[in-house]
Design a protein around this motif. Structure first.
Motif, PDB file in Angstrom:
ATOM      1  N   SER A  80       0.828  -1.191   0.000  1.00 30.35           N
ATOM      2  CA  SER A  80       0.000   0.000   0.000  1.00 30.35           C
ATOM      3  C   SER A  80       0.872   1.255   0.000  1.00 30.35           C
ATOM      4  CB  SER A  80      -0.883  -0.019   1.239  1.00 30.35           C
ATOM      5  OG  SER A  80      -1.268   1.287   1.567  1.00 30.35           O
ATOM      6  N   VAL A  87      -0.096  -5.533   0.765  1.00 26.50           N
ATOM      7  CA  VAL A  87      -1.533  -5.642   0.520  1.00 26.50           C
ATOM      8  C   VAL A  87      -2.083  -6.978   1.011  1.00 26.50           C
ATOM      9  CG1 VAL A  87      -3.277  -5.789  -1.292  1.00 26.50           C
ATOM     10  CG2 VAL A  87      -1.556  -4.007  -1.372  1.00 26.50           C
ATOM     11  N   SER A 275      -9.469   2.757   0.658  1.00 24.81           N
ATOM     12  CA  SER A 275      -8.488   2.705  -0.425  1.00 24.81           C
ATOM     13  C   SER A 275      -8.822   3.708  -1.526  1.00 24.81           C
ATOM     14  CB  SER A 275      -8.420   1.311  -1.029  1.00 24.81           C
ATOM     15  OG  SER A 275      -8.212   0.367  -0.024  1.00 24.81           O
ATOM     16  N   ASP A 280      -5.335   4.232  -2.992  1.00 21.84           N
ATOM     17  CA  ASP A 280      -4.431   3.132  -2.758  1.00 21.84           C
ATOM     18  C   ASP A 280      -4.576   2.129  -3.901  1.00 21.84           C
ATOM     19  OD1 ASP A 280      -2.742   1.322  -1.618  1.00 21.84           O
ATOM     20  OD2 ASP A 280      -3.505   1.724   0.409  1.00 21.84           O
ATOM     21  N   SER A 282      -2.759  -0.247  -5.349  1.00 21.61           N
ATOM     22  CA  SER A 282      -2.485  -1.690  -5.266  1.00 21.61           C
ATOM     23  C   SER A 282      -3.564  -2.407  -4.466  1.00 21.61           C
ATOM     24  CB  SER A 282      -1.096  -1.948  -4.683  1.00 21.61           C
ATOM     25  OG  SER A 282      -0.730  -0.945  -3.794  1.00 21.61           O
ATOM     26  N   ALA A 283      -4.069  -1.745  -3.416  1.00 18.17           N
ATOM     27  CA  ALA A 283      -5.132  -2.378  -2.642  1.00 18.17           C
ATOM     28  C   ALA A 283      -6.399  -2.508  -3.483  1.00 18.17           C
ATOM     29  CB  ALA A 283      -5.425  -1.568  -1.380  1.00 18.17           C
TER      30      ALA A 283
END
Lengths: 316, 308
Positions: A80, A87, A275, A280, A282-283
């Motif tokens: 993150s 993650v 997120s 965020d 990647s999350a």
């Protein structure tokens, strides 16, 4: 059958690929830059540029996607940008509460909906039937957040019987009893919607089956009504219901965004909102991937279970 | 799944629909009359139609009904309901009742707009897939599969937050993502209708393909699309309200029933100022419920086999 399952899994792979490509490019269309969340607010432009270079954010999008995909195959979902946590561990931490909440809600909903649907179908046009149908319409029409706020207003704020949100009392006991109390209201909200939908399908499916000739035969043989309804009819009526259950199951993972937010339940739905708020990436990618897998897996399971309970259905 | 008529025993009803079918043979426009008659027998559907009409009227005449401008700030804020402010005022001092009235426009726009977009997309794609079959069908149905596997709510949340949360974008996103079900429905109908003799006659007469699809086939696939679209309006309204509630839909100062409930997440507003959040919540419930009843009535009226 085995071949069919293998083929379905093979078809699912390009579909999943499509979902990840789509979400990756959509997320990266967002204005602003995730690096703003990564560096500390007083960073100099040079530091920001350096961080961008290190994170590979200057590469063309398809290179970034390839990198993400490569990492995925190694079981790495990235980390993150805002909390700098991996993650995978964020997801695992949130998965438990969501499964607990949604699993309980589904079970409660079905325990209410299936008997009510049967009752409603066997006593068609009675007051029980009208009441059940009325409540089912109400259940599917009320927005979760309104029902949730209403429940908090009555049970937590006015009657002070139950907690307003969260999963455990802060600084208090963290035993199962405490979690149970925190679960009552969100489960009530989620189960209302799921049960409202389910009752209507159980009712109409039962009415269909109850009119069939083989049930008349069963009654003519002198079988008791109770057995005819709950054994002979129900077993056949439940076949189409499997489809509805299959559509409910992905909710276990991604469907409780609103309810989790209202009750501050620390699950995947709340993580989604956080997120998005903190960009965020990647999350979000991981959350979308999991949700898509949930949809595909439960579709496949539905078809497999379908052919087991109804041998007339054959897949090649 | 139908809500039956309270006064009609089953046998009489089925007898009556049989005579209606007999009448249908003699008259030209009696299908429409038959459907209307069946629909108006469904009491809850009629109630739903009345309520929904009232909401549409509120939407059209918002300027006349609302005593204040929805964004006008008065000097009393967080006031309880009074003669001047029927439902009190919010934290900034805006009249809650006026905002409630104007917010109906948001719900109606999203509901009708999104469904119009996805019915158009779904109908065209479904008709193409069903009529041409072969590789056209294959490609369209695979794309449909991809769209059906999307984690719906999550993709909507991400998309809307990325392209900017506002009324136009929500309508667009719900419209673009909502079509797969309609496409499947239309494809199924077209597959069976295109085998009918009158369609083959049209082909033999040398009518153009678009004319056959749009004038001869699609009108006969209308009923299931209409029912699906009606329920679609209800779910689009709930979706917009939920997004706005989460702060990812229509944003203040623009008023939406969903975002009027956002502040109720604070416990003080929730418990001490119920006039701020109960009325917009009830409005969402009322409009969604009325549309669902209309949809149920339409389904009963349009389904040809009235066995129940």
């Amino acid at each position: 059958m085995f071949q069919y399952i293998i083929r379905r899994i093979l078809i699912a792979i390009p579909v999943l690929f499509g979902v990840t490509v789509f979400t990756f490019f959509v997320i990266n269309m967002a204005p602003g830059n995730p690096v703003d969340m990564y560096v500390n607010p007083s960073a100099t432009p040079q530091q920001i540029a350096l961080a961008k270079e290190q994170l590979g954010l200057n590469d063309p999008l398809w290179v970034q996607y390839g990198h993400w995909l490569g990492q995925l195959f190694q079981g790495n979902l990235g980390f993150s940008y805002s909390t700098r946590e991996p993650v995978t561990s964020m997801l695992i931490e949130r998965l438990g509460p969501t499964l607990l909440l949604m699993g309980t809600s589904l079970i409660v909903a079905y325990l209410i909906a299936i008997p009510l649907g049967i009752l409603s179908a066997t006593r068609q046009y009675s007051w029980i039937d009208y009441l059940t149908t009325g409540f089912s319409f109400l259940g599917v029409s009320i927005p979760h957040f309104f029902l949730g706020l209403g429940a908090i207003y009555i049970f937590a704020s006015k009657l002070e019987l139950l907690p307003t949100g969260g999963m455990n009392t802060l600084g208090g006991t963290t035993g199962f009893g405490d979690t149970f109390f925190h679960m009552i209201l969100p489960v009530l909200v989620l189960a209302t919607g799921i049960a409202g939908n389910m009752v209507r399908y159980v009712r109409s499916s039962m009415i269909d089956v109850l009119g069939k000739d083989y049930l008349r035969t069963a009654r003519a043989k002198g079988l008791r009504n109770f057995i005819v309804t709950n054994k002979h009819a129900l077993r056949n009526a439940l076949i189409p219901i499997i489809t509805i259950i299959g559509m409910d199951i992905p909710l276990l993972i991604g469907g409780a965004v609103v309810t989790e937010q209202v009750f501050q339940w620390p699950g995947l739905g709340q993580l989604t909102i956080q997120s998005i708020g903190s960009r965020d990436y990647s999350a979000l990618m991981a959350l979308n991937l999991i949700a898509a897998i949930a949809v595909l897996v439960s579709n496949l399971l539905t078809d497999v279970v379908y052919s087991i309970v109804d041998p007339r259905i054959k897949y090649e | 799944m139908s809500l039956p008529n309270i006064n009609e025993p089953l046998t009489k009803q089925s007898l009556e629909s049989k005579t209606l079918v007999m009448e249908e043979l003699g008259k030209e426009e009696s299908y429409l009359r038959l459907v209307t008659r069946r629909f108006f027998k469904h009491k809850l559907a009629v109630a739903g139609l009345i309520v929904f009409t009232l909401i549409i009227l509120m939407d059209i005449f918002a300027q006349v009904i609302a005593p204040h401008h929805p964004n006008a700030v008065s000097d009393t804020f967080e006031a309880a309901p009074s003669a001047d402010h029927l439902l009190g005022t919010d934290q900034v001092g805006r009249d809650v009742f006026s905002r409630l009235v104007y917010a109906s426009r948001v719900s109606i726009t999203v509901g009708l707009g999104a469904v119009a977009i996805y019915v158009a997309i779904g109908t065209v794609l479904g008709a193409l897939a069903g009529y041409f079959g072969k590789w056209v069908d294959n490609i369209i149905m695979r794309v449909t599969d991809v769209f059906m596997s999307f984690p719906y709510l999550m993709v909507i949340l991400v998309l809307v937050s990325v392209i900017g949360p506002n009324l136009f974008n929500i309508t667009l996103v719900l419209g673009i993502l909502g079509w797969p079900q309609v496409a499947r429905l239309v494809r199924g109908s077209v597959l069976s209708i295109k085998e009918m003799d009158y369609v083959k006659a049209g082909v033999a007469l040398g009518y153009s393909t678009p004319k056959i699809i749009f004038q001869h086939i699609l009108p006969n696939a209308f009923a299931p699309i209409l029912v699906n679209a009606t329920f679609g309006v209800a779910s689009a309204i709930i979706m917009e309200a939920s997004l706005s509630f989460l702060g990812m839909g229509v944003r203040p100062p623009a008023a939406s029933w969903g975002n009027m409930l956002t502040q109720a997440q604070s416990l003080t507003v929730l418990s001490s100022q119920p006039w701020l959040w109960i009325p917009p919540g009830l409005m969402i419930l009322l409009s969604v419920l009325s549309i669902n009843f209309i949809g149920d009535g339409l389904r009963d009226a349009l389904e040809s086999n009235q066995s129940r």
